[in-house]
Design a protein around this motif. Sequence first.
Motif, PDB file in Angstrom:
ATOM      1  N   ASP A  95       0.875  -1.389   0.295  1.00 22.33           N
ATOM      2  CA  ASP A  95      -0.118   0.093  -0.796  1.00 22.33           C
ATOM      3  C   ASP A  95       0.639   1.084  -0.187  1.00 22.33           C
ATOM      4  OD1 ASP A  95      -2.639  -1.947   0.454  1.00 22.33           O
ATOM      5  OD2 ASP A  95      -2.269  -1.436   2.244  1.00 22.33           O
ATOM      6  N   ARG A  96       2.111   1.240  -0.581  1.00 20.45           N
ATOM      7  CA  ARG A  96       3.045   2.452  -0.478  1.00 20.45           C
ATOM      8  C   ARG A  96       2.514   3.243  -1.961  1.00 20.45           C
ATOM      9  NH1 ARG A  96       8.532   1.316   2.640  1.00 20.45           N
ATOM     10  NH2 ARG A  96       7.670   1.223   5.404  1.00 20.45           N
ATOM     11  N   ALA A  97       2.905   1.961  -3.167  1.00 25.09           N
ATOM     12  CA  ALA A  97       2.224   2.830  -4.073  1.00 25.09           C
ATOM     13  C   ALA A  97       1.808   2.286  -5.426  1.00 25.09           C
ATOM     14  CB  ALA A  97       4.201   2.735  -4.729  1.00 25.09           C
ATOM     15  N   PHE A  98       0.417   2.582  -4.763  1.00 31.12           N
ATOM     16  CA  PHE A  98      -1.070   1.691  -5.631  1.00 31.12           C
ATOM     17  C   PHE A  98      -0.691   2.142  -6.787  1.00 31.12           C
ATOM     18  CE2 PHE A  98      -5.363   0.845  -6.869  1.00 31.12           C
ATOM     19  CZ  PHE A  98      -5.158   0.151  -6.469  1.00 31.12           C
ATOM     20  N   TYR A 122      -9.865   2.233 -10.082  1.00 31.02           N
ATOM     21  CA  TYR A 122      -9.242   1.856  -9.041  1.00 31.02           C
ATOM     22  C   TYR A 122      -8.136   2.430  -7.543  1.00 31.02           C
ATOM     23  CZ  TYR A 122     -10.702  -3.038 -10.767  1.00 31.02           C
ATOM     24  OH  TYR A 122     -11.618  -3.660 -11.508  1.00 31.02           O
ATOM     25  N   THR A 123      -7.921   3.643  -8.165  1.00 35.35           N
ATOM     26  CA  THR A 123      -7.506   4.482  -7.605  1.00 35.35           C
ATOM     27  C   THR A 123      -8.226   4.344  -6.330  1.00 35.35           C
ATOM     28  OG1 THR A 123      -5.100   5.065  -8.742  1.00 35.35           O
ATOM     29  CG2 THR A 123      -6.086   6.523  -6.931  1.00 35.35           C
ATOM     30  N   ARG A 124      -9.252   5.215  -6.561  1.00 33.58           N
ATOM     31  CA  ARG A 124     -10.304   5.930  -5.514  1.00 33.58           C
ATOM     32  C   ARG A 124     -10.690   4.757  -4.872  1.00 33.58           C
ATOM     33  NH1 ARG A 124     -11.759   8.106 -11.202  1.00 33.58           N
ATOM     34  NH2 ARG A 124     -13.589   6.875 -10.991  1.00 33.58           N
ATOM     35  N   GLY A 129     -10.097   2.716   0.885  1.00 36.94           N
ATOM     36  CA  GLY A 129      -9.142   0.961   1.972  1.00 36.94           C
ATOM     37  C   GLY A 129     -10.282  -0.074   1.626  1.00 36.94           C
ATOM     38  N   ARG A 130     -10.421  -0.016  -0.183  1.00 41.10           N
ATOM     39  CA  ARG A 130     -11.028  -1.214  -0.373  1.00 41.10           C
ATOM     40  C   ARG A 130     -10.431  -2.212  -2.270  1.00 41.10           C
ATOM     41  NH1 ARG A 130     -17.231   1.319  -1.028  1.00 41.10           N
ATOM     42  NH2 ARG A 130     -18.060   1.752   0.835  1.00 41.10           N
ATOM     43  N   ALA A 131      -9.273  -1.785  -1.437  1.00 36.86           N
ATOM     44  CA  ALA A 131      -8.102  -1.689  -2.701  1.00 36.86           C
ATOM     45  C   ALA A 131      -7.141  -2.308  -2.131  1.00 36.86           C
ATOM     46  CB  ALA A 131      -7.972  -1.276  -4.065  1.00 36.86           C
ATOM     47  N   ARG A 132      -6.010  -2.566  -2.356  1.00 44.38           N
ATOM     48  CA  ARG A 132      -4.786  -2.907  -2.000  1.00 44.38           C
ATOM     49  C   ARG A 132      -3.364  -3.349  -2.907  1.00 44.38           C
ATOM     50  NH1 ARG A 132      -3.859  -3.275   3.040  1.00 44.38           N
ATOM     51  NH2 ARG A 132      -6.304  -3.498   3.253  1.00 44.38           N
ATOM     52  N   SER A 133      -1.998  -2.482  -2.483  1.00 44.76           N
ATOM     53  CA  SER A 133      -0.827  -3.205  -3.239  1.00 44.76           C
ATOM     54  C   SER A 133      -0.176  -3.418  -2.539  1.00 44.76           C
ATOM     55  CB  SER A 133      -0.822  -1.864  -4.406  1.00 44.76           C
ATOM     56  OG  SER A 133      -0.058  -0.798  -3.450  1.00 44.76           O
ATOM     57  N   PHE A 134       0.821  -4.585  -3.382  1.00 46.68           N
ATOM     58  CA  PHE A 134       2.087  -5.328  -2.619  1.00 46.68           C
ATOM     59  C   PHE A 134       3.272  -4.645  -3.554  1.00 46.68           C
ATOM     60  CE2 PHE A 134      -1.889  -7.473  -0.953  1.00 46.68           C
ATOM     61  CZ  PHE A 134      -0.965  -7.952   1.066  1.00 46.68           C
ATOM     62  N   GLU A 135       4.740  -4.017  -3.134  1.00 45.94           N
ATOM     63  CA  GLU A 135       4.745  -3.783  -4.064  1.00 45.94           C
ATOM     64  C   GLU A 135       6.208  -4.277  -4.068  1.00 45.94           C
ATOM     65  OE1 GLU A 135       2.321  -0.522  -3.062  1.00 45.94           O
ATOM     66  OE2 GLU A 135       4.217  -1.340  -1.771  1.00 45.94           O
ATOM     67  N   VAL A 136       7.783  -4.283  -5.296  1.00 48.06           N
ATOM     68  CA  VAL A 136       8.830  -4.633  -4.825  1.00 48.06           C
ATOM     69  C   VAL A 136       9.325  -3.518  -5.328  1.00 48.06           C
ATOM     70  CG1 VAL A 136      10.147  -7.337  -5.494  1.00 48.06           C
ATOM     71  CG2 VAL A 136       7.951  -7.292  -5.484  1.00 48.06           C
ATOM     72  N   TRP A 137      10.723  -3.808  -4.263  1.00 46.67           N
ATOM     73  CA  TRP A 137      11.732  -2.489  -4.546  1.00 46.67           C
ATOM     74  C   TRP A 137      13.145  -3.333  -4.931  1.00 46.67           C
ATOM     75  CZ3 TRP A 137       9.674   1.900  -4.715  1.00 46.67           C
ATOM     76  CH2 TRP A 137       8.385   1.682  -4.084  1.00 46.67           C
ATOM     77  N   LEU A 146       1.380  -6.404  -7.240  1.00 44.67           N
ATOM     78  CA  LEU A 146       0.237  -7.052  -7.503  1.00 44.67           C
ATOM     79  C   LEU A 146      -0.328  -6.008  -6.707  1.00 44.67           C
ATOM     80  CD1 LEU A 146      -0.887  -9.975  -6.997  1.00 44.67           C
ATOM     81  CD2 LEU A 146      -1.611  -8.820  -5.444  1.00 44.67           C
ATOM     82  N   TYR A 147      -2.119  -5.569  -7.613  1.00 44.71           N
ATOM     83  CA  TYR A 147      -2.827  -5.152  -7.139  1.00 44.71           C
ATOM     84  C   TYR A 147      -3.910  -5.640  -6.664  1.00 44.71           C
ATOM     85  CZ  TYR A 147      -5.033  -3.293 -11.488  1.00 44.71           C
ATOM     86  OH  TYR A 147      -6.033  -4.343 -12.473  1.00 44.71           O
ATOM     87  N   GLY A 148      -5.013  -5.603  -6.308  1.00 38.71           N
ATOM     88  CA  GLY A 148      -6.535  -5.639  -6.219  1.00 38.71           C
ATOM     89  C   GLY A 148      -7.411  -5.372  -5.740  1.00 38.71           C
ATOM     90  N   VAL A 149      -8.793  -5.848  -5.487  1.00 36.57           N
ATOM     91  CA  VAL A 149      -9.482  -5.165  -4.896  1.00 36.57           C
ATOM     92  C   VAL A 149      -9.714  -6.529  -3.101  1.00 36.57           C
ATOM     93  CG1 VAL A 149     -11.880  -5.160  -4.541  1.00 36.57           C
ATOM     94  CG2 VAL A 149     -10.367  -4.552  -6.272  1.00 36.57           C
ATOM     95  N   HIS A 150     -10.228  -5.673  -2.165  1.00 36.06           N
ATOM     96  CA  HIS A 150      -9.795  -5.998  -0.935  1.00 36.06           C
ATOM     97  C   HIS A 150     -11.089  -5.200  -0.208  1.00 36.06           C
ATOM     98  CE1 HIS A 150      -7.731  -6.884   3.581  1.00 36.06           C
ATOM     99  NE2 HIS A 150      -8.474  -7.612   3.541  1.00 36.06           N
TER     100      HIS A 150
END
Length: 233
Positions: A95-98, A122-124, A129-137, A146-150
Amino acid sequence: MGRRSLPVWLEVEGPPSFPEPREADAEGLLAVGGDLSPERLTLAYERGIFPWYGASDPPLWWSPDPRAIIEGADLRISRSLRRVLRHGPFTVTRDRAFTEVMLGCAEREEGTWIFPEMIAAYTRLFARGRARSFEVWQDGELVGGLYGVHLGGFFAGESMFHRRTDASKVALVMAVTTLFDAGLELFDVQFLTPHLASLGARELSRARYLERLASAVAKSVTLSGPTELACAV
């Protein structure tokens, strides 16, 4: 009463609604039209429906049969990927760079359904709080995600990308383990591909999927604590 003609046309005006998802056609197409408002998107995912269409098309809404999911206990992590997770060059966050993850997912040589209207929608959802992302740096650079709806105990993985070898696999593994550790019940990946199957995804009938979805979205699951994720596999 006879079965209605499919797909059903959705109007933009008025409260969002969808036909019964079990009425989708043989390819899974259920409805056409409507919009990508947060309310309509939330209702769609709560009912086992998702949008997927081209930039020149109206919104197309799908509920395929069968549906692909990943069970936390079935996640397959190869020995080499496990080494990457434990000792590799990556840092993983959530959730740092959706929006940046969505933009990365849109970088496809074969074309994309992730166009500006979809990114904005999806940014809205993310802001609510209904979507989130997982970032690899890697060295401060976003190299996968990866992103999706939660919604409650349900997560719908929408898309993932990589700019370095294994970065998208790392994102998926960390998303699955993090969410199931928090109490997730259902991790949806829509369609089964050889790549997802190699990681443990399997198919579920739409009828069973919808049963599990109803239970999952009614559950309260939240993520708290640090947004930099430590490997626990």
